[in-house]
Design an enzyme around this catalytic site. Structure first.
Site, short mmCIF file in Angstrom:
data_model
loop_
_atom_site.label_atom_id
_atom_site.label_comp_id
_atom_site.label_asym_id
_atom_site.label_seq_id
_atom_site.Cartn_x
_atom_site.Cartn_y
_atom_site.Cartn_z
CG HIS A 145 -1.21 -0.36 12.07
ND1 HIS A 145 -2.47 -0.24 12.59
CD2 HIS A 145 -1.34 -0.25 10.74
CE1 HIS A 145 -3.32 -0.07 11.60
NE2 HIS A 145 -2.67 -0.06 10.45
CE LYS A 570 0.17 -6.04 1.07
NZ LYS A 570 -0.72 -6.90 0.25
#
Length: 901
Positions: A145, A570
């Site tokens: 990532h 999120k």
């Protein structure tokens, strides 16, 4: 126990001044006096702005920035970014000294000694620790990532500066001013003249090489040393390895079109090449060392037989049984290197020899040597280089790191639908309801027939997925069952999402209907969104009701489940994410216990608080009671890998902290169940209120998306060459489709840090503060949440965030949304201070407060330069130097904030 001392603080400041002074000399010599003067002027104006945004210094800062030429702006960004990197070196060294000092004063709970002391106080014994660790799995998993903005060349230079300062600590001669200054000046000059940002994008092989470099340089040496020390402390010489390093790079294809069967094979071969070359070097060194003669030393019959079987015909080694055996071992290892990697060993063997059929055979021959040495010469050979090599083989095998597979459930659905349609099994699998899908999948998993036909035509996606799983099957055959253990399914919201994986594994021979328990790969759900976490319990119950999945889990004794911190945050806010993860973990534990299985949670954490970051030790011991039980996996992502595992000493401390946390959470956990029963209703209400406030801004405010894309460098981050996958899953600009990393990273750059705190202040408004204060004192879950929010808010700066807000074309909208964010920041700060009883953020963590304050003077100028360059770029200045300056500022801000992505 004092967190820090004036002497320690003085030494940190001295090293920052030393490195900063040397950098200043280099800037004057290499960049010129004018650049140096401008850097100093901007730094001073930035400090003035921080003290009072309405002061004369603030207007002076604006004027200085607008007056910069492009070359000067780039030079400023480069200079402050390099200083950020050097200051981090001093801070890391201060951290090492602090850890050593605190260990000398008394055992910290995140160390071996501290964990054993905590267990003893709780009535647990070393025997209990041995029993737990004998079946434990503690696995940091290195992912690809992209939040590591530093190039490997830069990381190497940082390591060189650190090594020079470390050498001074060990050797007075290295501290001689002329020696120290010359070496540091040389490395600083190289760092100054090294390009900090990448000119071209990364490909998957670049990410493979980066991960393998950490495995090779750090873990190959640190993990065996850690295991050896824990074995000694627990008086358990045969304790099985409990640390297993994992990796995603090359196997994680969720949203990354660049991962295919070839990259999976390349990832396995690259790791195998590194670990086998390490073994070859170690065996070669042992051959040089173990010159014992059979006429002067007694050997065991097993060693005598191994030596006699060697094809080594050198007359010089006729009476040297250890060397003869090692020459044969080396030859077999060299043949294995060629067989597994397709490349000859760097140092050729003296003769051809058969390939090892697995690491067990290699280890068995090494054990013959060690057994003979110990039997004939005593315990002096029980903990030597040969013993450490055997331990490395126990941990790393021939695969080095266990590679996970990961894919989105939507892809599996399409592939299975394609297979069913072509085979005439189901014309429209996607149209079936959940029970219809499960019935169809179960029937196929019980059947020995295959769906795929080499004569039929399939979608490209189907062929690609099949090729990846075929590569996985070859890897298992070549490297053994530890090579790949798990296939993670992103976006899991139904049991059929996991059964589809087993069906696809069946198509390549990994899952066999005649013996489902022998399947070496387990399908693991990844619950990411708030809704998915809330539905995790019935989803797992339904999965384990199916014979196929139940057989795999029963044979392993464990069902792994991954829980996602980033997307849940999120989706619903930091408080909501944290609480829903806590509750989902407890619910999943109930399911596995009812099924007679262990739960193995895989925590998908990032570096930033908004992605589950913070202290790993605190995170582990604050887990719900029973959810650790000796087994945990945690992702290590982006810049966190270098920060936590970039140096052997630091890596060792982090592995010890993980192990200590697992021991305490498993054998002496806080009373989380009782505290959840007492305060769970309150936490649940706060969670829902936080989610309502968060979603009202992020998903329901009509201008928020435009504000976010203008008031943060999200568009510019897309050009930062830090990963092989796109920033968004689709071409959509919606927040839902944006990956969690650029979402968090962009708010970090603009110093808002919104994902790490927004919603908490509104949630606790009107709550019973006495109860919240009790929760903060007594409940590790809630205390850790507060500490993480404190840390991330201390790194935020709403005055700088206001300058980013001025980048928004619609000034009225900008003022409105910024005003809402600022008001919530104030509410959250005030709530934290009231709950903790502190007068300032981080009042209870003075050491962390000092470190953050140390960083800000060289981070803030980078923010101001970045804002100015973004303004120019969006005004139409397409000069490549504008882009370069922005990306340099991104690099420096990320380095200064550290856990920013």
């Amino acid at each position: 126990m004092p967190a820090s001392t004036p002497v320690a603080d003085d030494r940190l400041r001295e090293e920052v001044r030393l490195l900063g002074g040397l950098l200043g000399e280099v800037i004057r010599d290499e960049g010129g006096q004018d650049l140096y003067d401008r850097i100093e002027a901007v730094r001073q104006a930035s400090v003035a702005y921080h003290r009072d945004p309405q002061s004369h210094g603030a207007s002076k800062l604006e004027a200085l920035l607008k007056d910069l030429s492009l070359d000067q702006a780039v030079g400023l960004a480069h200079g402050f970014a390099v200083f950020s990197l050097l200051a981090n070196v001093a801070e890391d060294r201060a951290g090492k000294r602090r850890a050593q000092s605190q260990t000398a004063e008394g055992a910290r709970p995140d160390t071996l000694e501290g964990a054993l002391a905590r267990l003893k106080a709780a009535g647990q014994t070393p025997e209990d620790a041995r029993a737990l660790l004998s079946d434990a799995l503690i696995s940091p998993v290195l992912t690809a990532h992209p939040s590591e903005v530093r190039r490997k060349s830069v990381l190497d230079r940082i390591a060189s500066v650190s090594d020079l300062l470390d050498a001074c600590d060990r050797d007075d001669l290295s501290c001689a001013p002329e020696v120290m200054t010359r070496g540091l000046r040389r490395q600083t000059t190289i760092l100054w003249a090294t390009r900090l940002v990448r000119m071209s994008g990364l490909v998957v092989q670049d990410e493979i090489d980066t991960v393998v470099s950490f495995l090779e340089r750090i873990f190959l040496r640190v993990a065996p040393a850690q295991l050896a020390e824990w074995r000694t402390a627990l008086d358990a010489p045969d304790l099985a390895p409990f640390i297993r390093i994992g990796a995603w790079v090359g196997g994680d294809r969720d949203g990354n079109p660049n991962v295919d069967g070839q990259t999976l094979s390349a990832a396995m071969a690259t790791a195998a090449r590194a670990v086998l070359r390490f073994y070859l070097d170690e065996v070669h060194a042992l051959g040089a060392e173990l010159s014992l003669s059979g006429t002067l030393a007694t050997v065991t019959p097993a060693l005598k037989a191994l030596s006699k079987a060697s094809d080594d015909d050198s007359p010089h080694r006729t009476d040297e049984p250890y060397r003869r055996a090692l020459t044969e071992i080396y030859a077999r290892l060299a043949a294995t290197h060629l067989h597994l990697t397709g490349i000859a060993a760097p140092r050729p063997a003296r003769f051809e020899a058969p390939v090892y059929d697995g690491p067990e055979a290699f280890r068995a021959e090494l054990a013959i040597l060690q057994d003979s040495l110990v039997a004939s010469h005593g315990q002096v050979f029980a903990d030597d280089s040969l013993a450490r090599l055997i331990t490395a083989v126990d941990i790393f095998g021939f695969h080095m790191a266990t590679l996970d597979l990961r894919q989105n459930s939507d892809v599996h659905e399409r592939v299975v639908a394609d297979l069913f349609k072509v085979a005439g099994v189901a014309a429209d699998y996607v149209a079936l309801d959940e029970e219809g899908r499960i019935a169809l999948l179960s029937a196929e998993l019980a059947s020995g027939r295959l769906l795929f036909s080499p004569y039929a035509t399939y979608a490209e996606e189907t062929l690609k997925e099949r090729a990846i799983l075929q590569a996985a099957a070859r890897a298992l055959a070549a490297y053994g069952p530890q090579a790949i253990r798990t296939h993670i399914v992103s976006k899991t919201d139904a049991a059929s999402d996991l059964l589809e994986v087993y069906l696809l594994l069946k198509e390549v021979g990994i899952y066999r209907p005649s013996d489902p328990g022998a399947c070496p790969i387990q399908a693991a759900p990844l619950f990411e969104t708030i809704d998915d976490l809330r539905a995790a319990k019935p989803t797992l119950e339904r999965l384990l009701a199916e014979p196929s999945a139940r057989a795999v889990a029963t044979a392993r004794g464990v069902q792994e489940v991954m829980i996602g911190y980033s997307d849940s945050n999120k989706d619903g806010s930091y408080l909501t994410s944290t609480w829903e993860l806590h509750e989902a973990s407890r619910a999943l534990l109930d399911v596995t216990r009812a099924a007679g299985l262990k739960l193995q949670l895989f925590h998908g954490r990032g570096g930033a608080v908004g992605r589950g970051g913070g202290s790993s030790f605190a995170g582990v011991i604050s887990q719900p009671t029973g959810t650790v039980a000796g087994r945990i996996r945690i992702t290590e992502q982006g810049e966190v890998i270098a920060n936590k595992y970039g140096e052997p000493d630091v890596a060792r401390r982090n592995l010890d902290a993980l192990t200590a946390g697992v021991l305490i959470a498993s054998l002496a956990p806080p009373p989380d169940d009782a505290l959840t029963a007492r305060h769970g209703k309150t936490a649940s209400a706060l969670s829902q209120a936080s989610m309502n406030a968060y979603r009202a801004l992020v998903y329901e405010h009509p201008g928020f998306v435009d504000y976010f894309r203008a008031a943060t460098p999200i568009a510019e981050l897309a050009e930062l060459k830090i990963g092989s996958r796109p920033a968004s899953r689709t071409a959509s600009t919606a927040i839902e489709d944006l990956r969690a990393i650029p979402w968090v990273f962009s708010w970090s750059q603009s110093r808002v840090m919104l994902p790490g705190w927004f919603g908490f202040g509104s949630a606790v408004a009107g709550a019973d503060m006495a109860e919240l204060q009790a929760m903060g004192r007594e409940w590790p879950f809630f205390r850790t949440l507060l500490q993480n929010m404190e840390m991330i808010m201390a790194k935020s700066d709403m005055t700088i965030a206001r300058r980013y807000a001025r980048l928004v074309p619609d000034a009225n909208m900008a003022a409105t949304i910024y005003g809402e964010i600022r008001a919530e920041w104030d509410r959250t700060r005030d709530a934290i201070l009231t709950i903790t009883g502190q007068s300032d953020l981080l009042g209870g963590q003075p050491e962390l407060d000092r470190l953050i304050r140390l960083r800000m003077p060289y981070v803030e100028p980078l923010n101001h330069v970045q804002i100015e360059l973004i303004r120019r770029r969006r005004a139409g200045d397409d000069d490549p130097r504008v882009r370069e300056g922005i990306l340099l500022a991104v690099n420096g801000i990320a380095a200064g904030l550290r856990n920013s992505g």
